[in-house]
Design an enzyme around this catalytic site. Structure first.
Site, short mmCIF file in Angstrom:
data_model
loop_
_atom_site.label_atom_id
_atom_site.label_comp_id
_atom_site.label_asym_id
_atom_site.label_seq_id
_atom_site.Cartn_x
_atom_site.Cartn_y
_atom_site.Cartn_z
N ARG A 90 0.77 -1.15 -0.08
CA ARG A 90 -0.01 0.10 -0.09
C ARG A 90 0.76 1.20 -0.09
NH1 ARG A 90 -5.15 -0.86 2.26
NH2 ARG A 90 -5.96 -2.12 1.49
N ARG A 101 -6.26 11.55 -6.96
CA ARG A 101 -7.37 10.70 -6.67
C ARG A 101 -8.66 11.53 -6.56
NH1 ARG A 101 -8.37 6.02 -4.24
NH2 ARG A 101 -10.27 7.09 -4.79
N TYR A 155 -14.35 -11.52 2.20
CA TYR A 155 -15.26 -10.35 1.77
C TYR A 155 -16.71 -10.78 0.94
CZ TYR A 155 -11.42 -7.02 2.76
OH TYR A 155 -10.36 -6.38 3.47
N ARG A 207 -2.65 6.33 1.32
CA ARG A 207 -3.05 7.69 1.60
C ARG A 207 -2.33 8.50 2.07
NH1 ARG A 207 -7.21 3.71 3.82
NH2 ARG A 207 -5.63 2.50 3.75
N ASP A 223 -6.50 -3.39 -6.50
CA ASP A 223 -7.05 -3.64 -5.36
C ASP A 223 -7.44 -5.07 -5.57
OD1 ASP A 223 -8.11 -2.68 -2.43
OD2 ASP A 223 -9.50 -4.18 -3.19
O1 1CP Z 1 0.60 0.80 -3.10
C1 1CP Z 1 -0.23 0.63 -3.61
O2 1CP Z 1 -0.78 1.20 -4.73
C2 1CP Z 1 -0.90 -0.81 -3.32
C3 1CP Z 1 -2.20 -1.07 -3.90
C4 1CP Z 1 -3.11 -1.84 -3.14
C5 1CP Z 1 -3.01 -3.26 -2.55
C6 1CP Z 1 -1.71 -3.88 -2.64
C7 1CP Z 1 -4.26 -1.36 -2.64
C8 1CP Z 1 -4.93 -0.13 -2.87
N1 1CP Z 1 -5.11 -2.42 -2.27
C9 1CP Z 1 -4.18 -3.52 -2.07
C10 1CP Z 1 -4.58 -4.97 -1.42
C11 1CP Z 1 -5.58 -4.83 -0.54
N2 1CP Z 1 -6.81 -4.51 -0.76
C12 1CP Z 1 -5.56 -5.82 0.58
C13 1CP Z 1 -4.31 -6.71 0.79
C14 1CP Z 1 -3.29 -5.93 1.49
C15 1CP Z 1 -3.66 -5.46 2.82
O3 1CP Z 1 -3.84 -6.45 3.79
O4 1CP Z 1 -3.61 -4.24 3.20
C16 1CP Z 1 -6.60 -5.63 1.26
C17 1CP Z 1 -7.21 -6.46 2.54
C18 1CP Z 1 -7.59 -5.00 0.62
C19 1CP Z 1 -8.98 -4.59 0.66
C20 1CP Z 1 -9.19 -3.30 0.79
N3 1CP Z 1 -9.25 -2.28 -0.03
C21 1CP Z 1 -9.27 -2.39 2.22
C22 1CP Z 1 -9.15 -2.89 3.67
C23 1CP Z 1 -10.50 -3.21 4.24
C24 1CP Z 1 -10.56 -3.96 5.44
O5 1CP Z 1 -11.04 -5.41 5.41
O6 1CP Z 1 -10.12 -3.62 6.54
C25 1CP Z 1 -9.27 -1.21 1.85
C26 1CP Z 1 -9.49 -0.06 2.83
C27 1CP Z 1 -9.41 -1.16 0.59
C28 1CP Z 1 -9.36 -0.05 -0.42
C29 1CP Z 1 -7.97 0.57 -0.89
N4 1CP Z 1 -7.13 -0.37 -1.86
C30 1CP Z 1 -6.00 0.68 -1.98
C31 1CP Z 1 -5.89 1.87 -1.63
C32 1CP Z 1 -5.17 2.95 -1.82
C33 1CP Z 1 -7.30 1.91 -0.76
C34 1CP Z 1 -7.73 2.92 -0.03
C35 1CP Z 1 -8.86 3.64 -0.72
C36 1CP Z 1 -8.50 4.77 -1.46
O7 1CP Z 1 -7.45 5.48 -1.63
O8 1CP Z 1 -9.43 5.56 -1.84
#
Ligand code: 1CP
Length: 319
Positions: free
Chosen positions: A2, A15, A126, A6, A51
């Site tokens: 990640r 974004r 999920y 953010r 994602d």
């Molecule tokens: O640096 C990058 O660009 C990485 C991109 C990335 C990755 C590898 C994102 C973008 N998501 C993920 C994988 C992901 N998504 C995982 C596995 C990694 C981890 O354990 O964190 C998981 C569990 C998700 C599911 C997810 N998507 C969540 C978690 C929710 C929960 O269950 O607690 C969230 C908050 C998201 C949204 C998301 N995905 C990525 C970003 C940057 C965001 C935030 C939303 C946004 O910026 O609008």
């Protein structure tokens, strides 16, 4: 982990006005966001901006990523007809993934691109819960109570995940990471029965591509040996188990990735530095070590603190 997340002002700027899933389907944005941390920190690899729910959306699952929540599924999958609705994925379902990876490989100019997918347990959670879950109650209810349906769901997710990873490698990704983030919720005996057959199939199905395969989960201290068994080349470790101990648990022939507690970055640098040094020293016990945080960068992390950390790790590894 990640890293585009953010915490970066340039990420929040690009974004603005675009939803997460729309951003993931827009190659110009995917390329820009993937490049941002590479430019800022000179990281040794880039992680594809996407994602874990993108392939599910692409095969027609009604879902969205809700700001401040995470993935939310319109009609959670809890019976045979729900499971049967999950069809295999094909390259034509995700042309924007292929296009983004191809553009990125050119733009990155030799810096490796890590493609990724969600692990089957995490995706199942999920889909069954309908969103983020603390206890994975309904997921485990299906796993224990309807094992045949569970394995059918996991089979379908395994097929989708394997194909989705192969699409990314075919387009030029030079490593892959399987994020089974929430699999730490299951006991080792249950991992062996309900999860391992599926994760093993994913890693075996990638073997012919000859790209490094990374396997990551959170809270998986007790599962590290089984995660090693699943067949990845690198096992990701969160911050709960020191890497020298993790190396013993994972077993010979594997590299480790990790594992600085992301929250350590909120402390002053004179606290962070010895912690980072300790991670590097313990990592030397393993047969290979990829320095990383133990989980994603927390959104309020100071980007300058991360830059300092990246510089420190580069200097220390060069020595
Ligand atoms: O640096 C990058 O660009 C990485 C991109 C990335 C990755 C590898 C994102 C973008 N998501 C993920 C994988 C992901 N998504 C995982 C596995 C990694 C981890 O354990 O964190 C998981 C569990 C998700 C599911 C997810 N998507 C969540 C978690 C929710 C929960 O269950 O607690 C969230 C908050 C998201 C949204 C998301 N995905 C990525 C970003 C940057 C965001 C935030 C939303 C946004 O910026 O609008």
């Amino acid at each position: 982990m990640r890293q585009a997340g953010r915490s970066l002002p340039e990420y929040r700027r690009v974004r603005e006005g675009t939803s997460m899933l729309a951003a993931c389907a827009t190659p110009d944005l995917v390329v820009e966001i993937t490049m941002q941390p590479v430019r800022r920190y000179s990281t040794d690899a880039a992680i594809f901006f996407s994602d874990i729910v993108v392939p599910l959306k692409a095969i027609g699952v009604g879902l969205d990523i809700v700001p401040g929540v995470g993935p939310v599924v319109d009609s959670p999958i809890r019976d045979a007809s729900g499971v049967a609705s999950l069809r295999p994925i094909e390259p034509g379902d995700v042309p924007y993934v292929t296009e983004s990876v191809q553009s990125l490989v050119k733009e990155l100019d030799g810096v490796p691109l890590i493609g990724f997918a969600g692990g089957p347990f995490t995706l199942a959670s999920y889909l069954i819960e309908g969103g983020p879950s603390k206890n994975h109650d309904r997921t485990k209810a299906m796993m224990y109570g309807e094992p045949e349906l569970w394995h059918e769901l996991m089979d379908r997710l395994t097929t989708i995940t394997l194909a989705f990873l192969r699409i990314q490698v075919a387009a030029g990704a030079s490593a892959i990471q399987l994020f089974d983030s929430w699999v730490g919720a299951v006991a080792p005996v249950d991992y062996r029965t309900y999860v391992l057959p599926h994760t093993s199939k994913i890693f075996a199905g990638l073997a012919d591509l000859n790209v490094p395969r990374i396997h990551f989960g959170v809270g998986t201290g007790e599962l590290l040996g089984l995660m090693g068994e699943a067949g990845a080349d690198v096992v990701g470790v969160d911050w709960r188990v020191p890497l020298d101990e993790a190396a013993l648990r994972v077993g010979a022939g594997k590299a480790l990735q990790g594992n600085l507690d992301p929250a350590v970055l909120f402390a002053p640098w004179d606290v962070v530095e010895p912690r980072a040094r300790d991670v590097l020293e313990r990592g030397r016990v393993a047969e290979g070590h990829v320095f990383n945080l133990g989980h994603g960068v927390l959104p309020s992390t100071d980007p300058d603190q991360l830059a300092r950390l990246a510089d420190f790790v580069h200097e220390a590894s060069a020595r």
